[in-house]
Design an enzyme around this catalytic site. Structure first.
Site, short mmCIF file in Angstrom:
data_model
loop_
_atom_site.label_atom_id
_atom_site.label_comp_id
_atom_site.label_asym_id
_atom_site.label_seq_id
_atom_site.Cartn_x
_atom_site.Cartn_y
_atom_site.Cartn_z
N LYS A 37 0.81 -1.28 0.07
CA LYS A 37 0.07 0.05 0.07
C LYS A 37 0.99 1.33 -0.04
O LYS A 37 2.12 1.26 0.33
CB LYS A 37 -0.93 0.04 1.37
CG LYS A 37 -0.30 0.11 2.54
CD LYS A 37 -0.96 -0.09 3.77
CE LYS A 37 -0.37 0.01 4.98
NZ LYS A 37 -0.88 -0.71 6.19
N TYR A 268 18.66 29.41 9.11
CA TYR A 268 17.94 30.24 9.78
C TYR A 268 17.82 30.22 11.21
O TYR A 268 17.84 29.04 11.98
CB TYR A 268 16.05 29.82 9.44
CG TYR A 268 16.05 29.79 8.10
CD1 TYR A 268 15.93 31.29 7.38
CD2 TYR A 268 15.75 28.98 6.94
CE1 TYR A 268 15.42 31.45 5.90
CE2 TYR A 268 15.49 28.97 5.71
CZ TYR A 268 15.45 30.71 5.29
OH TYR A 268 15.10 30.72 3.82
C1 PLP Z 1 -0.40 -1.87 6.69
C2 PLP Z 1 -0.99 -2.98 6.92
C3 PLP Z 1 -0.22 -4.39 7.16
C4 PLP Z 1 1.44 -4.31 7.24
O1 PLP Z 1 1.74 -3.97 8.38
P1 PLP Z 1 3.15 -4.24 8.93
O2 PLP Z 1 3.36 -4.04 10.11
O3 PLP Z 1 3.92 -3.30 7.85
O4 PLP Z 1 3.80 -5.63 8.37
C5 PLP Z 1 -0.83 -5.50 7.68
N1 PLP Z 1 -2.55 -5.41 7.43
C6 PLP Z 1 -2.90 -4.45 7.54
C7 PLP Z 1 -4.60 -4.50 7.52
C8 PLP Z 1 -2.33 -3.12 7.07
O5 PLP Z 1 -3.09 -2.08 6.95
#
Ligand code: PLP
Length: 384
Positions: A37, A268
């Site tokens: 994702k 800055y």
């Molecule tokens: C992002 C996500 C994962 C992956 O989690 P990690 O800690 O990065 O392994 C698994 N399940 C769902 C529903 C997620 O949103």
């Protein structure tokens, strides 16, 4: 979506992604769904899917339905799971038409999907998402009876998966939450299967995949570990992720070197003061490139194997480094040289966890932010 105006590059090593995926499959002892994702946590959605497809990934997990549709369009044939579920009116039809399996977490989504599938004349596969204790998205376990009777009236909906997400899997000091979520999930899976739904079940994220065999079910979902960050770094279970290889390195060019006399300040607000006659390198990365201003006067960059501390405030497109110690070490840095905010040559290699600690965040956020820069891909060190 990519930051086009900057000189920062996110270099992704595909051989390390493959290494991590194989390691996760071995550790899980069952099939692992790569979670890609949000542009694969900044590593690039389509390149990652194409790298993992030939390794037997059974499915891919993405965020939005739109992200899944992008993968379909790129020719990815695996099952595609949209973890956020359908949100926009167009998403429902997209799931049906492109064979995308959405997480479904409330009754309204179920009805809209059934409608879209009926209109289209094709049944739609879905993943039922349950809230077993994190209190984010999901049906409540107590809703099961009501849900089952609703499903009886929706012949175009085919629940093929059931899922929940763990709140504390990466906290070995806090096992009660996972334990309770595991029990709740077991009840839900049994309830669905006893009612005749042939669902496959998935509960574990990276941390649970590495640390909790009993929560593995049919598929594990591997995210952060796939990218080589150890979810247990700094805990008693750190050894479980010891062999993961960070896949992303992030570079920026040196723009200029300045001599700053003792007593003068830099950047800055002049918040960093030279305590001695100093050499300062100006590097072409700033908060507009996703490198947080919170890094002002914190942390280091890796200049060809030697680390230099960040001096003064991070600017929009520039950050200053104190390289005064380089001369005595026989190290020369010139305009045009490349420095690393993440990774880089030993012994100065910066790990994702170090960067996240300086940044006062988690590795996930550091990857997502820096991964908005343009990518370069390498395989066994060679550009691809
Ligand atoms: C992002 C996500 C994962 C992956 O989690 P990690 O800690 O990065 O392994 C698994 N399940 C769902 C529903 C997620 O949103």
């Amino acid at each position: 979506m990519t930051i086009e105006y900057s000189n920062v590059r996110a270099v992704v090593h595909l051989d390390r992604i493959r290494h991590n995926y194989r390691l996760l499959c071995e550790a899980a002892g069952r099939q692992v769904i790569p979670i890609i994702k949000c542009n694969a946590y900044g590593h690039g959605l389509i390149p990652l899917a194409k790298t993992l497809s030939p390794l037997g990934a059974p499915a891919f997990g993405v965020g939005t339905v739109e992200e899944a549709a992008q993968l379909r369009e790129a020719g990815i044939g695996q099952r595609l799971i949209a973890l956020l579920g359908p949100m926009h009116p167009n998403d429902y039809q997209l799931c049906v038409a492109e064979d995308i399996v959405p997480f479904v977490s409330r009754m309204g989504q179920l009805q809209s999907l059934h409608e879209a599938a009926s209109n289209f004349g094709t049944p739609v596969d879905i993943c039922l998402k349950f809230d077993t204790g994190m209190h984010r998205l999901g049906f409540q376990p107590d809703d099961l009876i009501e849900l089952l009777s609703a499903l009886d009236g929706m012949p175009m909906i085919r629940p093929v998966l059931v899922a929940s997400h763990l709140s504390c899997a990466d906290e070995p000091e806090n096992p009660e939450a996972s334990c309770s979520q595991g029990e709740q999930f077991m009840d839900v899976v049994r309830g669905l299967r006893n009612a005749g739904h042939q669902v496959e079940a998935t509960l574990a994220n990276s941390a649970a995949l590495l640390g909790k065999d009993e929560l593995g079910w049919d598929f594990c979902r591997g995210g952060i570990a796939l990218y080589g960050a150890n979810p247990f770094e700094g805990t008693e279970l750190a050894d479980l992720g010891r062999n993961l290889q960070p896949a992303m390195e992030v570079t920026a060019p040196v723009m200029q070197i300045q001599n700053v006399p003792a007593g003068q300040g830099v950047s800055y607000g002049l918040t960093w003061k030279a305590e001695r006659d100093s050499r300062i390198a100006i590097v072409g990365v700033g908060y507009a490139d996703g490198f947080s201003r919170g890094m002002s006067n914190r942390g280091f960059m890796n200049c060809g194997g030697m680390r230099a501390p960040i001096a003064g405030r991070v600017c929009m497109q520039m950050t200053l480094l104190d390289i005064t110690d380089f001369e005595a070490a026989g190290k020369v840095l010139r305009p045009g040289d490349t420095v690393h905010m993440l990774g880089g040559p030993a012994p100065g290699t910066i790990t994702p966890q170090e960067l996240a600690d300086w940044w006062q965040t988690i590795t996930y956020e550091a990857f997502c932010m820096l991964g908005m820069n343009r990518h370069e891909y390498k395989d066994k060190g060679e550009p691809v």
